[in-house]
Design an enzyme around this catalytic site. Structure first.
Site, PDB file in Angstrom:
ATOM      1  N   LEU A 179       0.812  -1.225   0.000  1.00 19.55           N
ATOM      2  CA  LEU A 179       0.000   0.000   0.000  1.00 19.55           C
ATOM      3  C   LEU A 179       0.843   1.272   0.000  1.00 19.55           C
ATOM      4  O   LEU A 179       1.892   1.339   0.628  1.00 19.55           O
ATOM      5  CB  LEU A 179      -0.914   0.022   1.229  1.00 19.55           C
ATOM      6  CG  LEU A 179      -1.935  -1.111   1.357  1.00 19.55           C
ATOM      7  CD1 LEU A 179      -2.884  -0.832   2.531  1.00 19.55           C
ATOM      8  CD2 LEU A 179      -2.734  -1.309   0.085  1.00 19.55           C
ATOM      9  N   HIS A 180       0.342   2.263  -0.730  1.00 23.11           N
ATOM     10  CA  HIS A 180       0.946   3.599  -0.743  1.00 23.11           C
ATOM     11  C   HIS A 180      -0.197   4.612  -0.701  1.00 23.11           C
ATOM     12  O   HIS A 180      -1.378   4.225  -0.606  1.00 23.11           O
ATOM     13  CB  HIS A 180       1.843   3.776  -1.973  1.00 23.11           C
ATOM     14  CG  HIS A 180       1.173   3.401  -3.274  1.00 23.11           C
ATOM     15  ND1 HIS A 180       0.111   4.099  -3.779  1.00 23.11           N
ATOM     16  CD2 HIS A 180       1.391   2.382  -4.145  1.00 23.11           C
ATOM     17  CE1 HIS A 180      -0.286   3.557  -4.913  1.00 23.11           C
ATOM     18  NE2 HIS A 180       0.468   2.500  -5.161  1.00 23.11           N
ATOM     19  N   GLU A 181       0.151   5.876  -0.796  1.00 24.12           N
ATOM     20  CA  GLU A 181      -0.862   6.941  -0.659  1.00 24.12           C
ATOM     21  C   GLU A 181      -1.982   6.817  -1.696  1.00 24.12           C
ATOM     22  O   GLU A 181      -3.105   7.260  -1.446  1.00 24.12           O
ATOM     23  CB  GLU A 181      -0.215   8.326  -0.768  1.00 24.12           C
ATOM     24  CG  GLU A 181       0.334   8.845   0.546  1.00 24.12           C
ATOM     25  CD  GLU A 181      -0.745   9.024   1.620  1.00 24.12           C
ATOM     26  OE1 GLU A 181      -1.859   9.482   1.311  1.00 24.12           O
ATOM     27  OE2 GLU A 181      -0.465   8.683   2.780  1.00 24.12           O
ATOM     28  N   GLY A 182      -1.679   6.273  -2.859  1.00 24.72           N
ATOM     29  CA  GLY A 182      -2.729   6.081  -3.874  1.00 24.72           C
ATOM     30  C   GLY A 182      -3.826   5.172  -3.337  1.00 24.72           C
ATOM     31  O   GLY A 182      -5.019   5.497  -3.404  1.00 24.72           O
ATOM     32  N   HIS A 183      -3.397   4.016  -2.783  1.00 25.32           N
ATOM     33  CA  HIS A 183      -4.378   3.100  -2.186  1.00 25.32           C
ATOM     34  C   HIS A 183      -5.105   3.777  -1.021  1.00 25.32           C
ATOM     35  O   HIS A 183      -6.319   3.654  -0.869  1.00 25.32           O
ATOM     36  CB  HIS A 183      -3.677   1.862  -1.629  1.00 25.32           C
ATOM     37  CG  HIS A 183      -2.939   1.038  -2.640  1.00 25.32           C
ATOM     38  ND1 HIS A 183      -1.577   0.947  -2.664  1.00 25.32           N
ATOM     39  CD2 HIS A 183      -3.378   0.267  -3.659  1.00 25.32           C
ATOM     40  CE1 HIS A 183      -1.199   0.147  -3.634  1.00 25.32           C
ATOM     41  NE2 HIS A 183      -2.267  -0.278  -4.275  1.00 25.32           N
ATOM     42  N   LYS A 219      -5.120   6.072 -12.006  1.00 27.94           N
ATOM     43  CA  LYS A 219      -3.769   5.616 -12.382  1.00 27.94           C
ATOM     44  C   LYS A 219      -3.848   4.446 -13.371  1.00 27.94           C
ATOM     45  O   LYS A 219      -3.074   4.358 -14.308  1.00 27.94           O
ATOM     46  CB  LYS A 219      -3.038   5.204 -11.097  1.00 27.94           C
ATOM     47  CG  LYS A 219      -1.844   4.308 -11.258  1.00 27.94           C
ATOM     48  CD  LYS A 219      -0.666   5.066 -11.803  1.00 27.94           C
ATOM     49  CE  LYS A 219       0.625   4.294 -11.689  1.00 27.94           C
ATOM     50  NZ  LYS A 219       0.543   2.897 -12.065  1.00 27.94           N
ATOM     51  N   SER A 264       3.142   4.083  -7.285  1.00 26.63           N
ATOM     52  CA  SER A 264       2.912   2.709  -7.745  1.00 26.63           C
ATOM     53  C   SER A 264       3.718   1.770  -6.870  1.00 26.63           C
ATOM     54  O   SER A 264       4.843   2.108  -6.468  1.00 26.63           O
ATOM     55  CB  SER A 264       3.376   2.574  -9.199  1.00 26.63           C
ATOM     56  OG  SER A 264       3.505   1.201  -9.549  1.00 26.63           O
TER      57      SER A 264
HETATM   58  P1  AMP Z   1      -2.987  -2.211  -7.233  1.00 31.11           P
HETATM   59  O1  AMP Z   1      -2.698  -2.609  -5.812  1.00 31.11           O
HETATM   60  O2  AMP Z   1      -1.813  -1.666  -7.956  1.00 31.11           O
HETATM   61  O3  AMP Z   1      -3.736  -3.279  -7.977  1.00 31.11           O
HETATM   62  O4  AMP Z   1      -3.989  -0.988  -7.140  1.00 31.11           O
HETATM   63  C1  AMP Z   1      -5.183  -1.070  -6.409  1.00 31.11           C
HETATM   64  C2  AMP Z   1      -6.022   0.143  -6.711  1.00 31.11           C
HETATM   65  O5  AMP Z   1      -5.303   1.318  -6.348  1.00 31.11           O
HETATM   66  C3  AMP Z   1      -6.350   0.276  -8.208  1.00 31.11           C
HETATM   67  O6  AMP Z   1      -7.683   0.728  -8.362  1.00 31.11           O
HETATM   68  C4  AMP Z   1      -5.367   1.313  -8.667  1.00 31.11           C
HETATM   69  O7  AMP Z   1      -5.791   2.047  -9.785  1.00 31.11           O
HETATM   70  C5  AMP Z   1      -5.288   2.202  -7.435  1.00 31.11           C
HETATM   71  N1  AMP Z   1      -4.046   2.980  -7.461  1.00 31.11           N
HETATM   72  C6  AMP Z   1      -2.785   2.516  -7.666  1.00 31.11           C
HETATM   73  N2  AMP Z   1      -1.899   3.541  -7.696  1.00 31.11           N
HETATM   74  C7  AMP Z   1      -2.626   4.678  -7.522  1.00 31.11           C
HETATM   75  C8  AMP Z   1      -2.292   6.067  -7.463  1.00 31.11           C
HETATM   76  N3  AMP Z   1      -1.048   6.498  -7.602  1.00 31.11           N
HETATM   77  N4  AMP Z   1      -3.298   6.945  -7.276  1.00 31.11           N
HETATM   78  C9  AMP Z   1      -4.584   6.526  -7.142  1.00 31.11           C
HETATM   79  N5  AMP Z   1      -4.954   5.234  -7.187  1.00 31.11           N
HETATM   80  C10 AMP Z   1      -3.996   4.314  -7.372  1.00 31.11           C
END
Ligand code: AMP
Length: 310
Positions: free
Chosen positions: A48-52, A168, A204
């Site tokens: 997890l990061h700030e996007g999540h 993203k 990411s």
């Molecule tokens: P992931 O864990 O990469 O499969 O991402 C899970 C969810 O988080 C997906 O809906 C991604 O689009 C979203 N996500 C990933 N990176 C970002 C980001 N930088 N900003 C916003 N949402 C993100």
């Protein structure tokens, strides 16, 4: 903090409960369902990061019950992709999810998601899954088939009122929107803006693969996207794409693609035509394959954003 062994089927950490299979999930959500409380779902692959966290916070603000799934879905990784080395740190994810107010963290094993005899796939056809990342020379349609199949399963087992995704992964969000509409999933799909580092790099989990030098070069992706938007506004989309390619060249980055597409249908866009245009890029930078995008909105072509199309 109340921390129990991970091996426990239902782990309590603060108010967060960790659930390992569908039966536990179903039982945990039953009271909320019975009482008609709204359920929000945030699917993730962890690290997890700030996007999540931005998605989790939005779900917390809007829903009575927040479910986060954590599943590194093997079927959306191709041959030679990074499934084995994908960053995994469940303890850290649990802490961050608890801090963001998640109620239930659903982290099933691959065997419980795909038991022996599993034979059904959900596939969105056409340009939505055949273009950009879906191109046969890139990740291919199979990638999106893996995504839609697992997300359909999540929708069925969680039964969310609202599901949250990030801009993203714009193509993934468009494909999931299509699937939910086509298959009558009673869920609202929310797509939230891309969260970026201070220098513009889209957050990411795969940024962890970047060496310090590549981390610096990787900023060219967001700079290129911005250049496309700004030059398209002043001249033409073709000029914009040309400008974006120069920015990538200067950073010695060879893009898999840098393309302008209709944001909803993903058909090629040749000019600003009154519909939202998605400008998307994918490139390998050192050990990481990175993607990013911006939207050029019709209402104000001077505004370029990482926002979702509303
Ligand atoms: P992931 O864990 O990469 O499969 O991402 C899970 C969810 O988080 C997906 O809906 C991604 O689009 C979203 N996500 C990933 N990176 C970002 C980001 N930088 N900003 C916003 N949402 C993100």
């Amino acid at each position: 903090m109340n921390f129990v062994r991970l091996a426990d089927p239902v782990l309590a950490q603060g108010d967060l409960k960790l659930l390992r299979d569908k039966a536990e999930l179903c039982a945990a959500l039953e009271p909320a369902r019975r009482e008609g409380r709204t359920i929000g779902l945030v699917p993730t692959m962890g690290a997890l990061h700030e996007g999540h966290l931005s998605l989790l916070r939005a779900a917390r603000a809007e829903c009575d019950v927040v479910v986060m799934s954590l599943f590194v879905n093997p079927t959306q990784f191709g041959e030679g992709e990074d499934l084995d080395r994908y960053p995994r740190d469940e303890q850290r994810d649990l802490r961050l999810a608890a801090g963001a107010g998640v109620d239930f963290l659903y982290a099933p094993s691959a065997d419980s998601v795909y038991p022996d005899g599993f034979s059904t796939q959900v596939e969105v056809e056409g340009e939505l899954t055949g273009a950009l990342d879906g191109d046969p020379g890139r990740r291919g349609r199979e990638h999106f088939r893996g995504v839609t199949t697992v997300v359909a399963k999540l929708f069925n087992s969680v039964g969310p009122d609202i599901a949250y995704f990030g801009q993203k992964d714009a193509q993934q969000a468009a494909v999931i929107r299509r699937m939910a509409a086509d298959l009558d999933f009673p869920v609202r799909i929310e797509v939230l803006p891309t969260v970026r580092e201070a220098d513009g790099l889209a957050m990411s989990s795969r940024n962890a693969y970047l060496s310090p030098e590549d981390r610096e070069r990787a900023t060219a992706l967001s700079r290129a996207l911005r250049a496309v938007g700004e030059t398209a506004r002043a001249g033409s989309l073709a000029d914009g794409l040309e400008h974006g390619r120069r920015v990538l060249d200067e950073a010695d980055i060879e893009a898999e693609y840098l393309e302008a597409r209709d944001a909803e249908r993903l058909t090629p866009a040749v000019e600003l035509n009154g519909r939202p245009i998605l400008v998307a890029v994918a490139a390998r930078v050192g050990d990481a394959r990175l993607i990013d995008n911006v939207l050029i909105r019709p209402s104000d072509p001077t505004s370029i954003s990482s926002d979702h199309e509303s």
